[in-house]
Structures are given as C-alpha cells and as structure tokens.
Scaffold this active site. Structure first.
Site, PDB file in Angstrom:
ATOM      1  N   GLY A 120       0.825  -1.199   0.000  1.00 17.28           N
ATOM      2  CA  GLY A 120       0.000   0.000   0.000  1.00 17.28           C
ATOM      3  C   GLY A 120       0.855   1.244   0.000  1.00 17.28           C
ATOM      4  N   SER A 121       0.315   2.320   0.527  1.00 20.69           N
ATOM      5  CA  SER A 121       0.987   3.614   0.463  1.00 20.69           C
ATOM      6  C   SER A 121       2.127   3.704   1.462  1.00 20.69           C
ATOM      7  CB  SER A 121      -0.024   4.728   0.752  1.00 20.69           C
ATOM      8  OG  SER A 121      -0.390   4.717   2.122  1.00 20.69           O
TER       9      SER A 121
ATOM     10  N   GLU B 256       5.666  -3.367   0.933  1.00 22.49           N
ATOM     11  CA  GLU B 256       5.786  -3.001  -0.482  1.00 22.49           C
ATOM     12  C   GLU B 256       5.002  -1.721  -0.643  1.00 22.49           C
ATOM     13  OE1 GLU B 256       5.224  -2.097  -3.899  1.00 22.49           O
ATOM     14  OE2 GLU B 256       4.070  -3.905  -4.336  1.00 22.49           O
ATOM     15  N   LEU B 257       5.715  -0.593  -0.763  1.00 22.88           N
ATOM     16  CA  LEU B 257       5.109   0.721  -0.635  1.00 22.88           C
ATOM     17  C   LEU B 257       5.148   1.475  -1.965  1.00 22.88           C
ATOM     18  CD1 LEU B 257       6.710   1.489   2.857  1.00 22.88           C
ATOM     19  CD2 LEU B 257       4.547   0.341   2.350  1.00 22.88           C
TER      20      LEU B 257
ATOM     21  N   CYS C  68       2.285  -0.394  -8.884  1.00 26.12           N
ATOM     22  CA  CYS C  68       3.436   0.110  -8.127  1.00 26.12           C
ATOM     23  C   CYS C  68       4.652   0.358  -9.013  1.00 26.12           C
ATOM     24  CB  CYS C  68       3.802  -0.868  -7.015  1.00 26.12           C
ATOM     25  SG  CYS C  68       2.513  -1.046  -5.757  1.00 26.12           S
TER      26      CYS C  68
ATOM     27  N   GLU D  42       4.533  10.089  -6.453  1.00 20.75           N
ATOM     28  CA  GLU D  42       3.938   8.986  -7.211  1.00 20.75           C
ATOM     29  C   GLU D  42       2.549   9.391  -7.687  1.00 20.75           C
ATOM     30  OE1 GLU D  42       3.286   4.173  -6.756  1.00 20.75           O
ATOM     31  OE2 GLU D  42       3.115   5.427  -4.967  1.00 20.75           O
TER      32      GLU D  42
END
Length: 474
Positions: free
Chosen positions: A227-228, A247-248, A281, A376
């Site tokens: 996520g963020s 996992e950002l 991502c 992003e």
C-alpha cells in the site's frame, strides 16, 4: 447481489455492519460487504492463533491444499474474472493476466512448501567443537496478518496468503475496501481446497480502523502489507520488534539509450505506463530518452497513447478501463493541469469526462519541482525527459525517495551493467521497462519503497525463522 461476509474460524458470518459495493464502470450495486468491528478482528486473530497452536499442517497436506486450490481457481475462472472487472474497472485482459498469475502463485507456493530447507554449519571447524554437528531448520512464525491493495486484488493477495500457508503459518486477511470480492472468492477457493478451520480468516473494513486493530493485536507475529508509504510507516511504527514485509510507493524510471530497440521499448513502455490506468506500483512515470532519438520516440509513444481505447472495461478492444474512483481520476488530471500551467508540454490531446476515465497522457518539458515528477502519480501519466550523459540519467532515476523498479534499453552490455549497479532499486530490468515481473521472482524495493520480498520462495523465507541445532557426539 453478492454477500461478502467475514470468514472466521472456518465459518462465514455477518459483520457488525454492511456497505454497498458498486460496479466500477456502471455504478450498479453488485455486492453487500460485511464490515468487521474490533471484536471480530480479535476473534479472527484468536482463531488463527488457536489453529497454529493446535499443531502444524503437515507439509504434504500444505502442498495438496494449494494444488487443489489452483484447480478450483481454474474451474471458477470466468466467474472470478467477471467479479474482478466489476470491482476494479480494469479491462478483461488485465484481470485475466492477474488471474493467470494467481494460478502460478498457487502452483509455485505449493512446490516451495516442499523445499523449505536449512543448511549444515561447519561447527567442528571451530576450536573446542571437535565431533559436533550443527545445522539450521526453518520454523513458521505463527499468525500472519495480510493487508492487501486494490490494484492487484487477486494475485497480490495470493502472494501473501499462499506463501504464509506454505510456510506453516495461520493467516488473517484484510483486503482493500475497494476490492473485497477477489479476496472473498480466493478464500472460498482455499476453503473448498481443504484449508482447516482457523488457518485462514477474512475481515473486511477500513485500514485506519480494522487494519490498525489487526496490526495492534499482540498475537500477530508477522505483517505483510502492500500500500501507500504513509500507511506503511504507520504500520511499521506499530509493529515494534515484529517482522514485516512492506511493499510501498514508487516513482519508477526507465532509460532508453540511443542504441536501444525503439520498437521493443515502445511496446514495453506503453504497457508499463498505461495498463490498469497506471495504478501499478511499478508503473513507468519517468521515461528518460537519449536526445539523439528523443523526438522520434516521443512521436511513437504519443501516437500509441492516442490510439489506445479508453472506456467500458468489458467491451472488446478496450485497452484501458476506469480508475478506481472519480476522485482519483480528478486528482490525476489536476496534477497534469498543474504541470502544464508550470511549463510542461502535453503531447497527447485527449481529455475525457465521466466514469473515472483518465486517458493515457504524455508530458515533456517537465522539471523536478513539478508534482508529476517528485510524487507517485498512480495514474496513466508518463514524463518524457531527454538526456545525453548516462550518468546524469542514472542520477535522475535515483533522485527519488523510492527504489522499487527501473529499466534500461541498450545494446551496450557495459552501459547496461553500469546502470544496473548504480540504480537504487530492488528490481532492475535490462531491455525491459520498470514493470517486468514473474511471480517466482523475489520482488520488493529499497529506500521508501519498503523492504522484505514477495515471491513464494523469498516470502516463505521471510515468514519463517531460522533455528540452529547443535549435536555433540560421544
């Protein structure tokens, strides 16, 4: 109307409340989603802990369950893809790709369950340890909390659940509120495949309340999150000494050198920048093109973007569906408009209205003070930047708080490996764009993109602990 209920201790049950889920493109109500409260989160974690404490699932059974799940998933393919199209708004081809990858994730996780190994430690080489033997084994951690995103609601969810089960852990899953149906169907598949009661649990609800309650629970041993960056920082602050996989965010870059294959680069870069409306991502946001081929490639990419069909995700020939919400589409368009007002040049011309539609957009004449370059965007927007010196291009790719993925197109092996060593990412692709992933790969980032690795083999290692055993022989 689908009833998306909670799954706790091997039983489907109502939540403390419900919300309505609409088709992402039409808005028609498609599901009633049951929302958990803190007490139900506690029940789910305690059910998982009790299952784990009751004795592990034998490895041959883990293998058999995951292989059966693969077969059941394939049997329900059309139903599952249809639900995915409804809740994501992605076109059929994108969701079919996610489905097919999930099949491989189940298969590979099943295989890796039989390959959990330790190593021999040469302890007898140390003075005073003559005649002793030492070796390591790997043991499961306990309860794994899986918190998953909307943009790959089936396969990313499976990338957390399947390795956790293969490693011998129990699972509590909290899927994204936008896309609960993929998680529901995957849990149904695993239940039918024979996951024993308590080993897999599902709770729905907002991350700030239900996700936080799950993270804060003292019986959760490991947290797997995609996520963020902001949410990841919050989770990590709560995790303390517990292990996590994060996992950002990402601002992925790709470099096209003067000798790069432009046709290959066009195909790969267009797909990477625009598929799933750029809500990936590893989506390509910064595209650095050597000035000798810049104008040629800019024309090629602009023509490809303008030709893409945007609209009904179920319609034959649609390349890009809708974004996850109208608000997200409006945000992305606002970033583009802001960049143009600050001096950027928009090479594409389309502007779409309604139903969260956002066209593929190509910008150039951008600068690092623009939001489209420094944050992003998570939308179908790519910034084209000319370069002459490879080192300068590498420096620009690295000029980001993130480090998830990048790529380069070149025929010069020295240049390729120079970039591979220098670019600060967890995944670097030569003659491919930033988004290039096989599900058996170890996958993850560095810097603010997080740590830990997905991919069944790597995730199983993360979700187990190493134990050293010594034996003194007479």
């Amino acid at each position: 109307m689908i009833e998306a209920r909670l799954f706790i201790g091997g039983k489907w049950q109502d939540g403390a409340g419900t919300s309505s889920l609409g088709d992402r493109f039409t808005g028609q109500a498609i599901a009633r989603v049951h929302q958990a409260d803190a007490a139900q989160v506690d029940l789910a974690v305690r059910a998982a802990k009790a299952a784990f404490d009751s004795g592990e699932i034998p490895i041959p059974d883990r293998y058999a369950i995951l292989m059966r799940a693969r077969d059941i998933l394939l049997r329900r393919k059309d139903e599952i893809i249809d639900a995915m199209v409804s809740e994501t708004g992605y076109c059929v081809a994108d969701n079919a790709g996610d489905f097919n990858r999930c099949v491989q994730t189940l298969l590979t996780s099943a295989e890796e369950a039989k390959r959990i190994t330790g190593e021999i430690v040469p302890i007898d080489a140390a003075p005073g340890h003559d005649g002793q033997i030492a070796f390591t084994i790997r043991r499961p951690l306990g309860v794994v909390a899986c918190i998953t995103p909307f943009n790959s609601p089936l396969n990313t969810t499976d990338h957390k659940i399947a390795p956790a089960l293969a490693a011998g852990n129990a699972v509590v899953l909290k899927p994204a509120g936008y896309t609960p149906l993929s998680a529901l169907l995957l849990c149904e598949v695993l239940q039918e495949a024979g996951v024993p009661a308590g080993w897999l649990n599902l709770v729905n609800g907002p991350g700030g309340r239900i996700g936080q309650a799950l993270v804060d629970h003292p019986d959760v041993a490991y947290i797997a999150f995609t996520g963020s960056e902001a949410a990841g920082r919050s989770i990590q602050a709560s995790a303390g000494l517990r292990r996590t996989q994060m996992e950002l965010g990402s601002i992925s870059g790709t470099i096209i050198c003067a000798d790069g294959d432009l046709d290959r680069a066009l195909t790969k870069c267009a797909a990477t920048a625009f598929r799933k409306s750029g809500q990936v991502c590893t989506s390509l946001q910064r595209l650095l093109v050597h000035e000798d081929v810049f104008e040629t490639f800019a024309d090629m990419l602009t023509s490809r973007a303008e030709a893409m069909v945007v609209g009904d995700p179920r319609a034959k020939g649609t390349d890009i569906g809708v974004m996850i919400t109208d608000q997200e589409a409006a945000r992305v368009q606002a970033w583009v408009d802001e960049a143009v007002a600050q001096g950027a040049r928009q090479l594409t011309s389309r502007r779409l209205e309604g139903a969260a539609l956002m066209p593929p957009t190509v910008l150039t004449d951008v600068s690092m003070d623009m939001q489209v370059m420094r944050e992003e965007i998570f939308g179908p927007v790519v910034c084209l930047i000319p370069f002459f010196d490879l080192d300068a291009a590498i420096a620009l790719v690295n000029n980001s708080p993130y480090g998830l993925a990048a790529g380069i197109f070149t025929q010069d092996i020295d240049a390729a490996f120079r970039a591979a060593r220098a670019v600060e990412v967890g995944l670097f692709n030569i003659n491919n764009a930033s988004s290039n992933r096989a599900d058996l790969m170890p996958y993850g980032g560095c810097k603010a993109s997080g740590f830990g690795r997905e991919g069944p083999r790597a995730a199983i290692r993360d979700m187990t602990e190493e134990r050293l055993i010594t034996l003194a022989l007479n």
